[in-house]
Design a protein around this motif. Structure first.
Motif, PDB file in Angstrom:
ATOM      1  N   TYR A 190      50.465  44.021   1.155  1.00 54.61           N
ATOM      2  CA  TYR A 190      51.655  43.516   1.857  1.00 54.61           C
ATOM      3  C   TYR A 190      52.922  43.796   1.055  1.00 54.61           C
ATOM      4  O   TYR A 190      53.927  44.259   1.595  1.00 54.61           O
ATOM      5  N   SER A 230      53.163  43.155   8.154  1.00 51.21           N
ATOM      6  CA  SER A 230      52.844  41.951   8.934  1.00 51.21           C
ATOM      7  C   SER A 230      51.334  41.749   9.017  1.00 51.21           C
ATOM      8  O   SER A 230      50.825  40.639   8.846  1.00 51.21           O
ATOM      9  N   ASN A 231      50.616  42.852   9.255  1.00 53.14           N
ATOM     10  CA  ASN A 231      49.156  42.795   9.364  1.00 53.14           C
ATOM     11  C   ASN A 231      48.537  42.365   8.029  1.00 53.14           C
ATOM     12  O   ASN A 231      47.615  41.536   7.998  1.00 53.14           O
ATOM     13  N   GLN A 243      49.142  38.639   7.446  1.00 55.50           N
ATOM     14  CA  GLN A 243      48.228  37.842   8.284  1.00 55.50           C
ATOM     15  C   GLN A 243      46.833  37.831   7.668  1.00 55.50           C
ATOM     16  O   GLN A 243      46.151  36.799   7.633  1.00 55.50           O
ATOM     17  N   SER A 244      46.407  39.014   7.194  1.00 52.35           N
ATOM     18  CA  SER A 244      45.075  39.125   6.591  1.00 52.35           C
ATOM     19  C   SER A 244      44.990  38.264   5.326  1.00 52.35           C
ATOM     20  O   SER A 244      43.984  37.559   5.111  1.00 52.35           O
ATOM     21  N   VAL A 259      46.745  35.615   4.548  1.00 51.63           N
ATOM     22  CA  VAL A 259      46.746  34.197   4.955  1.00 51.63           C
ATOM     23  C   VAL A 259      45.382  33.815   5.509  1.00 51.63           C
ATOM     24  O   VAL A 259      44.814  32.768   5.153  1.00 51.63           O
ATOM     25  N   ALA A 260      44.835  34.684   6.378  1.00 49.42           N
ATOM     26  CA  ALA A 260      43.545  34.390   7.032  1.00 49.42           C
ATOM     27  C   ALA A 260      42.447  34.243   5.993  1.00 49.42           C
ATOM     28  O   ALA A 260      41.628  33.310   6.076  1.00 49.42           O
ATOM     29  N   TYR A 296      52.215  32.279   0.571  1.00 44.06           N
ATOM     30  CA  TYR A 296      53.470  31.909   1.241  1.00 44.06           C
ATOM     31  C   TYR A 296      54.663  32.043   0.293  1.00 44.06           C
ATOM     32  O   TYR A 296      55.719  32.549   0.671  1.00 44.06           O
TER      33      TYR A 296
END
Lengths: 311, 217
Positions: free
Chosen positions: B37, B50-51, B54-55, B57-58, B73
């Motif tokens: 990222y 963005s992807n 998200q990954s 965070v997931a 974050y």
């Protein structure tokens, strides 16, 4: 194999083959009843027309016998001889007679009419024969009908000739009717004679004249109305009709397009399902490839890299 | 030749057999996704970035590890600040009471310019001298410490925190470093800062031309 032995084998084969063929033929002929004993019977007719050797004799629609011989007797009659097999001998019984059938369509044949339960006739007996000719029977039945039709036609002819004469009653009546109608048209005295009053006659004539005038006025009004209607037709209805036709064309076009659109929407609906399926497949494929990539990554990663490094 | 092939097969088999996915793979994946990222964000590959976020965070959520999630974050917030994007670190703040990590709190204070002297010890080592210089209001030292930093992202973040007090030379050095790494987003941001600082019209024109070329692609 020595030559002598070969000759023996060939000879044996030929003999066996011949015996086999002969046995087969014998069995077939025996099954067909060729070797069965047959019993002869006779009948006489005035003419040999419609008869022939080999002609079948039928009982209840089955062939049970066959004509074997036809001979002309000294008295001019024709003597026929037919034969039946052992199994069918029982059908040739007392009170039995033959019937020659000459159908309108198909070949003539002989039918055996017998009473069941009667004693069989001995061989070489002579039977009675009756003739049945379908064409002649039909003609004989039609003859009285034809006679009646001829009578009716002659009666009609007599009637028309009587009417066509100048001194006939019909002609006299027509002449009288003509005279009466001429007088009625030309002279009001006849009308007076019908009404019985001259004033009433004049009133009727005046009424008729007035009616004529009214009818003339109605005719004029109708003509004017017709002109107006024609104008309306030219000025309003025709353009309206043209507009309606155009509108109809537009609506048909719209309908066609809607039908096409409907098909397209349905097709898109089906594509949507396909796309969903495709999306799922791609998603699964990506997840699997990600798993592989993760495994490759994990080969290169160490526990030191496990913490998220802040910028 | 035959022996070499046999040996290669044997090595492949052995390495295949010895390979085992770590039990904390979620943590490694989260870390790996966040590293990706950082790069994609600075390259300007927004969709990939963005992807990746998200990954990250997931995977952090997968392990129910709030510290890792908070780091993700906070890292994302720091990156935004490093390229001049206003960020109040709302996602991190929402989690901070669940984590209670002094290091993270110090870092958050550092990037939001609310750092206190006692928190310096909890900062990553790379920022400690720089932070001290700021608190002492020693701009020269701060600029020097910034140039000394061997991590480009740390340089970018530090520079963004004291952008008003940066010398033109430091800005140019940062642009050069960002350009070397291919961090287009950072280059564009710092070119804009440099343009605002420059009084020379010709230099402004050149910077404008550079910006129009970079932003058009």
């Amino acid at each position: 194999m020595p030559y002598s032995k070969m000759k023996f084998a060939v000879g044996l084969f030929v003999i066996t083959l011949f015996l086999a063929i002969a046995s087969f033929l014998y069995l077939v002929l025996q099954e067909k009843g060729t070797f069965d004993q047959r019993y002869d019977y006779h009948f006489s007719t005035s003419s040999a027309n419609s008869f022939s050797i080999g002609m079948p004799l039928k009982f209840s629609g089955f062939n049970v016998g066959v004509i074997d011989a036809i001979a002309l007797s000294d008295d001019g009659s024709v003597k026929m001889t037919f034969s039946v097999s052992e199994a069918n001998k029982k059908w040739i019984s007392e009170d039995c007679y033959l019937l020659l059938k000459k159908p309108l369509i198909g070949s003539p044949h002989i039918e055996i009419h017998a009473t069941i339960g009667k004693k069989p006739l001995p061989p070489s007996s002579t039977l009675d024969i009756k003739m049945s000719d379908d064409i002649n029977d039909m003609i004989s039945k039609l003859e009285p009908v034809v006679d009646n039709i001829i009578k009716i036609i002659s009666s009609v002819q007599k009637m028309t000739s009587a009417i066509s004469k100048e001194d006939s009653d019909l002609f006299s009546t027509l002449k009288n009717l003509n005279t009466f109608s001429a007088k009625l048209a030309n002279n009001d005295s006849l009308l007076t004679s019908i009404t019985g009053d001259e004033a009433s006659t004049k009133n009727i004539i005046n009424s008729l004249n007035t009616t004529t005038q009214i009818m003339q006025e109605v005719h004029q009004i109708t003509t004017q109305l017709n002109t107006i209607v024609a104008n309306i037709n030219e000025e309003m209805l025709k353009p309206s009709a043209t507009l309606i036709q155009k509108l109809n064309l537009i609506m048909e076009d719209v309908q066609l397009k809607l039908e096409t659109l409907d098909a397209t929407v349905k097709a898109v609906g089906s594509y949507d399902e396909d796309l969903l399926h495709l999306k799922e497949q791609i998603s699964v494929g990506l997840q699997k490839s990600n798993q592989i990539m993760d495994k490759v990554d994990s080969l290169m990663q160490t526990q030191e890299n496990s913490e998220v490094k802040l910028p | 030749m035959k022996n070499i092939i046999l040996l290669a097969i044997a090595i492949l088999l052995l390495s295949g057999c010895s390979f085992k996915t770590p039990d904390n793979s979620w943590q490694l994946k989260s870390s790996s996704a966040f590293e990706s990222y950082k790069k994609n964000f600075l390259y300007g590959y927004d969709r990939l970035a963005s992807n990746d976020l998200q990954s990250a965070v997931a995977h952090a959520k997968m392990g129910a590890d709030f510290t890792t999630l908070a780091r993700v974050y906070l890292g994302a917030c720091a990156l935004n600040i490093s390229v001049g994007i206003q960020d109040e670190c709302k996602n991190y703040k929402a989690l901070s009471n669940l984590v209670e990590d002094q290091k993270l709190n110090a870092y958050h204070a550092f990037i939001t310019s609310s750092l206190e002297t006692k928190q310096i010890q909890h900062l990553p080592a790379i920022y400690q001298k720089f932070a001290l210089s700021i608190l002492k209001s020693d701009q020269k030292s701060a600029n020097e410490e910034l140039i000394k930093m061997d991590t480009i992202t740390s340089q970018l973040l530090s520079a963004a925190i004291i952008k008003e007090k940066l010398s033109k030379t430091t800005i140019q050095s940062i642009i050069k470093s960002a350009s070397f790494y291919g961090y287009k987003r950072a280059v564009i941001y710092w070119l804009k800062i440099l343009k605002d600082r420059t009084t020379d019209t010709d230099e402004k024109k050149i910077i404008n031309k550079k910006l129009s070329v970079l932003e058009s692609v």
